[in-house]
Design a protein around this motif. Structure first.
Motif, PDB file in Angstrom:
ATOM      1  N   GLY A   1       0.717  -1.223  -0.011  1.00 55.80           N
ATOM      2  CA  GLY A   1       0.031  -0.035  -0.041  1.00 55.80           C
ATOM      3  C   GLY A   1       0.972   1.202   0.075  1.00 55.80           C
ATOM      4  N   TYR A   2       2.056   1.266   0.667  1.00 57.32           N
ATOM      5  CA  TYR A   2       2.870   2.350   0.962  1.00 57.32           C
ATOM      6  C   TYR A   2       3.357   2.711  -0.580  1.00 57.32           C
ATOM      7  CZ  TYR A   2       7.038   5.132   2.182  1.00 57.32           C
ATOM      8  OH  TYR A   2       7.992   6.289   2.333  1.00 57.32           O
TER       9      TYR A   2
ATOM     10  N   GLU B   1       2.419   1.709  -3.419  1.00 62.22           N
ATOM     11  CA  GLU B   1       1.449   2.219  -4.247  1.00 62.22           C
ATOM     12  C   GLU B   1       1.107   3.744  -4.236  1.00 62.22           C
ATOM     13  OE1 GLU B   1      -1.334  -1.752  -4.867  1.00 62.22           O
ATOM     14  OE2 GLU B   1      -2.011  -0.365  -3.846  1.00 62.22           O
ATOM     15  N   GLU B   2       0.957   4.161  -2.927  1.00 58.41           N
ATOM     16  CA  GLU B   2       0.574   5.651  -2.414  1.00 58.41           C
ATOM     17  C   GLU B   2       1.983   6.387  -3.155  1.00 58.41           C
ATOM     18  OE1 GLU B   2      -0.660   6.578   1.493  1.00 58.41           O
ATOM     19  OE2 GLU B   2       0.380   8.293   1.229  1.00 58.41           O
TER      20      GLU B   2
ATOM     21  N   GLN C   1       1.499   6.655  -6.868  1.00 58.82           N
ATOM     22  CA  GLN C   1       0.359   7.795  -7.006  1.00 58.82           C
ATOM     23  C   GLN C   1       0.790   8.969  -6.868  1.00 58.82           C
ATOM     24  OE1 GLN C   1      -2.436   5.808  -7.489  1.00 58.82           O
ATOM     25  NE2 GLN C   1      -3.111   7.647  -8.513  1.00 58.82           N
ATOM     26  N   GLN C   2       1.665   9.265  -5.829  1.00 58.00           N
ATOM     27  CA  GLN C   2       1.867  10.997  -5.730  1.00 58.00           C
ATOM     28  C   GLN C   2       3.260  11.366  -6.639  1.00 58.00           C
ATOM     29  OE1 GLN C   2       3.609  11.057  -1.602  1.00 58.00           O
ATOM     30  NE2 GLN C   2       1.560  11.510  -0.687  1.00 58.00           N
TER      31      GLN C   2
END
Lengths: 345, 166
Positions: free
Chosen positions: B152-153, B155-156, B159-160
């Motif tokens: 999840g980290y 992917e974030e 995304q950023q």
């Protein structure tokens, strides 16, 4: 004029007294725990004679092992105690005939059992249960943290996938604390409270009760009663599952792990305001935790923790694209592109 | 010569003796090397595999020079007893290892031979062979709690980075 003063004093009088006459929080918890114990004793008394059931174990190295256990008394925890200390320490959840079963819930018929831990091939059920348990622990810490004169209402635990980075617990504080913002020290004291609970290694006992008993348990809290009614409507056979840890009784959306001692790294990362809601100023407390078998190095922990301070939202909400205007403190969370959490069996 | 005690003690001597003498040793190595080029994965004793490894890698270095080079062709002709393996060396093995500067072979120990001698055995192979791997790469379980959090980290972060680029 006399009428105006009378009205003013009456208004002042009504404004100062609380809407619901609450006993102290210690008394509330004691009462809930007493009702829970009474119901537990009643359910145990349904099996006055010891009847035997056959439990077939499945797992690495255990295929087809047969255990003869007592009906209505033996739990998957006692089955693990027949095996080894490692099984007792590492099992977090049990799978009875394919459905997730809390470890301290008594077995009522001959079945097949497998003990799940964090290091299985597919620990997704265990991960979800662990996330729920950590959020429940957070709720318990919040209930205990404030002084007796301030009321704390837990609104429920949103079902978040593990990849969202943090578990959260929605709650509402006393209206007197509307302007309160948590400081560094208060966060530290919350963490310390959580660590104390973890250190005490309290088991999460579960009990399946009829909605009337659940309503009696939560007789002092209107929002909890609504939650009970919601859950009773959703469940297949109309019963509601209560969990007790130490002194606190709570509701949960699914099975919880065996005991608080399974968590090792636990931190309360942030408390966000969600804006005015049905019960007052809704707040969301977030935290991050890892079990004792999967401890993170401090560099990794720091990165995960900094991500956990950002507000987490349900995947459905963020994927709709609308910027949630309830977030007053942080910029909106990024859109989660991963699929939603697998459905609970 | 004088028969001294030092002659019998072999401290510090790295050169291995194989077979009946130095010529016999080279013949044995030639046979093993031919088998390696033919099958791309062979099983021999530990000492022989270790000796052949040096020659196998040097042969590839010579093959990389190309089959028009006289020295390379002479080497291939000497070392490969089956002459129909020479085209395979130049046309299959040399292009396979074009990008790598060294490390064309892999050696793995296997249980000792079942015979009376209980010799230590090893498997020697050229990398990139078509057989299943000797030691399959151990992948960490992607589904554990900490790996899911890290996923999840990541992917974030991605995304950023994407929103920052736009």
């Amino acid at each position: 004029m006399a009428c105006r003063t009378v009205c003013r004093t009456l208004h002042r009088g009504f404004a100062s007294s609380p809407a619901v006459v609450r006993p102290s929080s210690g008394g509330v918890h004691g009462q809930r725990s007493a009702v829970f114990s009474r119901e537990q004793a009643r359910q145990r008394a349904l099996y006055p004679r010891t009847e035997k059931i056959e439990v077939v174990l499945h797992g690495p190295g255990l295929h087809g092992t047969l255990l003869i256990m007592n009906k209505g008394v033996s739990t998957p925890h006692s089955c693990a105690r027949h095996l080894t200390e490692w099984h007792v320490k590492s099992s977090a959840l049990a799978l009875v005939d394919g459905e997730p079963w809390p470890l301290h819930k008594p077995l009522i018929q001959s079945c097949s059992l497998s003990l799940l831990s964090f290091k299985d091939k597919d620990p997704s059920l265990v991960n979800q249960a662990y996330w729920r348990s950590c959020a429940a622990l957070l709720g318990q810490v919040l209930e205990d943290a404030f002084k007796d004169e301030y009321s704390v209402e837990l609104l429920g635990i949103p079902e978040l996938p593990v990849t969202s980075g943090a578990f959260c617990c929605d709650f509402v504080l006393d209206p007197q604390l509307d302007s309160w913002n948590p400081s560094e020290e208060s966060m530290c004291s919350l963490i310390r409270g959580a660590q104390q609970l973890i250190h005490q290694d309290l088991p999460w006992e579960s009990l399946e009760v009829t909605p009337s008993v659940a309503l009696e348990v939560f007789s002092h809290s209107r929002c909890k009663q609504e939650e009970v009614e919601e859950k009773a409507a959703k469940s297949n056979n109309g019963t509601v599952v209560l969990y007790r840890c130490g002194d606190h009784v709570l509701l949960s959306g699914g099975p919880l792990v065996a005991r608080t001692g399974l968590c090792s790294q636990y931190e309360v990362t942030a408390i966000h305001r969600l804006g005015e809601g049905a019960w007052g100023l809704h707040r969301r407390a977030q935290g991050l935790s890892l079990p004792f078998q999967l401890e993170a190095h401090h560099t990794v922990w720091r990165k995960l923790r900094s991500r956990a301070t950002k507000l987490v939202t349900m995947p459905r909400e963020s994927s709709s694209g609308a910027v949630p205007d309830l977030t007053l403190t942080q910029p909106p969370a990024p859109v989660h592109t991963h699929p939603p959490a697998p459905p609970q069996t | 010569m004088r028969l001294t005690l030092q002659m019998l003690i072999s401290h510090g001597r790295v050169a291995r003796k194989m077979g009946l003498g130095p010529e016999s040793r080279l013949n044995m190595l030639r046979n093993i090397l031919t088998g390696l080029v033919k099958h791309e994965r062979i099983e021999t004793t530990l000492g022989r595999a270790d000796e052949v490894r040096f020659y196998a890698e040097k042969l590839i270095d010579y093959a990389k020079k190309g089959d028009t080079d006289t020295k390379a062709m002479k080497m291939a002709n000497f070392w490969l007893t089956e002459k129909d393996l020479i085209p395979k060396l130049f046309k299959v093995l040399a292009p396979r290892f074009e990008a790598q500067p060294k490390g064309y072979t892999r050696m793995a120990r296997i249980p000792n031979r079942e015979n009376l001698d209980k010799a230590a055995m090893a498997v020697l192979e050229y990398k990139g062979n078509p057989f299943p791997p000797l030691q399959p790469a151990k992948r960490e379980n992607e589904l554990t709690l900490i790996n899911q959090l890290l996923k999840g980290y990541r992917e974030e972060q991605a995304q950023q980075a994407k929103t920052q680029k736009d």
